[in-house]
Write an enzyme that holds these catalytic residues in place. Sequence first.
Site, PDB file in Angstrom:
ATOM      1  N   SER A 144      -3.324 -17.978   1.392  1.00 45.86           N
ATOM      2  CA  SER A 144      -3.637 -16.631   0.380  1.00 45.86           C
ATOM      3  C   SER A 144      -3.030 -15.190  -0.273  1.00 45.86           C
ATOM      4  O   SER A 144      -3.155 -14.405  -0.662  1.00 45.86           O
ATOM      5  CB  SER A 144      -5.210 -16.330   0.768  1.00 45.86           C
ATOM      6  OG  SER A 144      -4.856 -15.214   2.220  1.00 45.86           O
TER       7      SER A 144
ATOM      8  N   LYS B  77      -0.394  -5.753  -0.185  1.00 44.42           N
ATOM      9  CA  LYS B  77       1.189  -6.282  -1.981  1.00 44.42           C
ATOM     10  C   LYS B  77       1.947  -5.345  -1.634  1.00 44.42           C
ATOM     11  O   LYS B  77       2.349  -4.215  -0.531  1.00 44.42           O
ATOM     12  CB  LYS B  77      -0.176  -5.526  -2.976  1.00 44.42           C
ATOM     13  CG  LYS B  77      -1.261  -6.509  -3.161  1.00 44.42           C
ATOM     14  CD  LYS B  77      -0.665  -7.331  -4.440  1.00 44.42           C
ATOM     15  CE  LYS B  77      -1.300  -9.097  -4.675  1.00 44.42           C
ATOM     16  NZ  LYS B  77      -2.161  -9.342  -3.510  1.00 44.42           N
TER      17      LYS B  77
END
Lengths: 217, 217
Positions: free
Chosen positions: A137, A176
């Site tokens: 993921s 991120k």
Amino acid sequence: MARQNQRITESQQSMLSFIQDYILTNGRPPTFRDIQRGANISSLSMVSHHLDALRDAGEIEFSEGSSRGVWVKGLPKPGDFMRVPMCGVITCDGEHGVPTPDADALRNAEDWIPVARSLVGNAKMEDLYALRASGDSMIDAMINDGDLIIMRRNFDYKDGGLYAVMLSDRNETTLKRVFKDGKKFKLKPENPRLKPFWVDAQTTQLQGRVVCVVRAM
Amino acid sequence: MARQNQRITESQQSMLSFIQDYILTNGRPPTFRDIQRGANISSLSMVSHHLDALRDAGEIEFSEGSSRGVWVKGLPKPGDFMRVPMCGVITCDGEHGVPTPDADALRNAEDWIPVARSLVGNAKMEDLYALRASGDSMIDAMINDGDLIIMRRNFDYKDGGLYAVMLSDRNETTLKRVFKDGKKFKLKPENPRLKPFWVDAQTTQLQGRVVCVVRAM
DNA sequence: GGTATAATAGAACAAAAGTTCCCTTAACCT
DNA sequence: AGGTTAAGGGAACTTTTGTTCTATTATACC
């Protein structure tokens, strides 16, 4: 003048190997007598001579007048490394998110990962912890299943770094790349094939910074 | 019985910190007198007492009857690490390909990277070298611009590993995940979004195996 | 072969470093 | 307060360890 300035003899070479092995095995340098026994040198004065020769040849260094002062040049020293506590797994499936352990959890971890200090910059040991990535993921952040992720609490914000980002409105924490963009954060997946997106800075918390990613294969 | 079996006093704690700092700074353990001076202990016998207490508390270990025998438990030892020579840059643009240095180049490298031994398995130091990835041409192998790649010569083939693959008919060397498939090799980019392809085993050489990828950020 | 030079062995010495002992001081309990 | 126990200080002592010296053997050169 010392003739041995250039090349070292065979017994000096074997002495050098012994000293290196001794340090690697025992974690501290040997004594002259340890060397004599271990490298089969006939006398203590020969040990002393050969050590001088090895120092002249630039192979070792030693502090005179103190015990166990020999060191093989280039051998890593304990100060070159840190231990980082292993604090769990990132699944990023929305349910768990990215764990952020507290100081106690860090201190009492059972698994510790040795890491070169040059990898983690000027971070304090108390602020570092390691996570294991699970699943694919985080492939957008160029992080693969099984990767070791070294995180830092108490970071100083650096535009464009990888962060553990908590989106409170979605109740979700992911990794991120983050850029400040006025009152918003621009979150950019590490993978250039994916498009960035923007979130409100008010509903966003940067919980930790990714300092280093290690993949053993 | 020793009361200090559970908790350690303040001066014992400061002694412990000093010993740890000393080892990290100097690469070898301190003497009793070093400790006395450095941690401001009033007498040598107190140093001895406190060391006993710290050992009973499980904080340190030491070999009696020899000099500089104190060690803080859990502190990394030189034997936990290796040095890997830095041997250039991978561009993977077809022109340069993946460099494969020889033994001499490895020994005389100017840059050395300290690496935890647990990362590189049972590899010998002579077989390891490091490369720096340049550009995003290896993004399919989940390797990013600037990543440190640790390679191993003289590997034992392991199906499904990442290898520096030399395709002699195309005169091209790249990093790919490799599976044996009869008389052919199946080369599979690390990125699951890209399709694998097959090459003839006769025109293919596996020049090195990727042991580890490190990304500092 | 002889002489000069370096390598070697062995031992004694000196310094460093660990260990122990005894006396003093502080803390604690009744 | 008195006695018991733990903590602290100082020094002497023993072992470990680095250093040096000299006599001896090997090596190289003429």
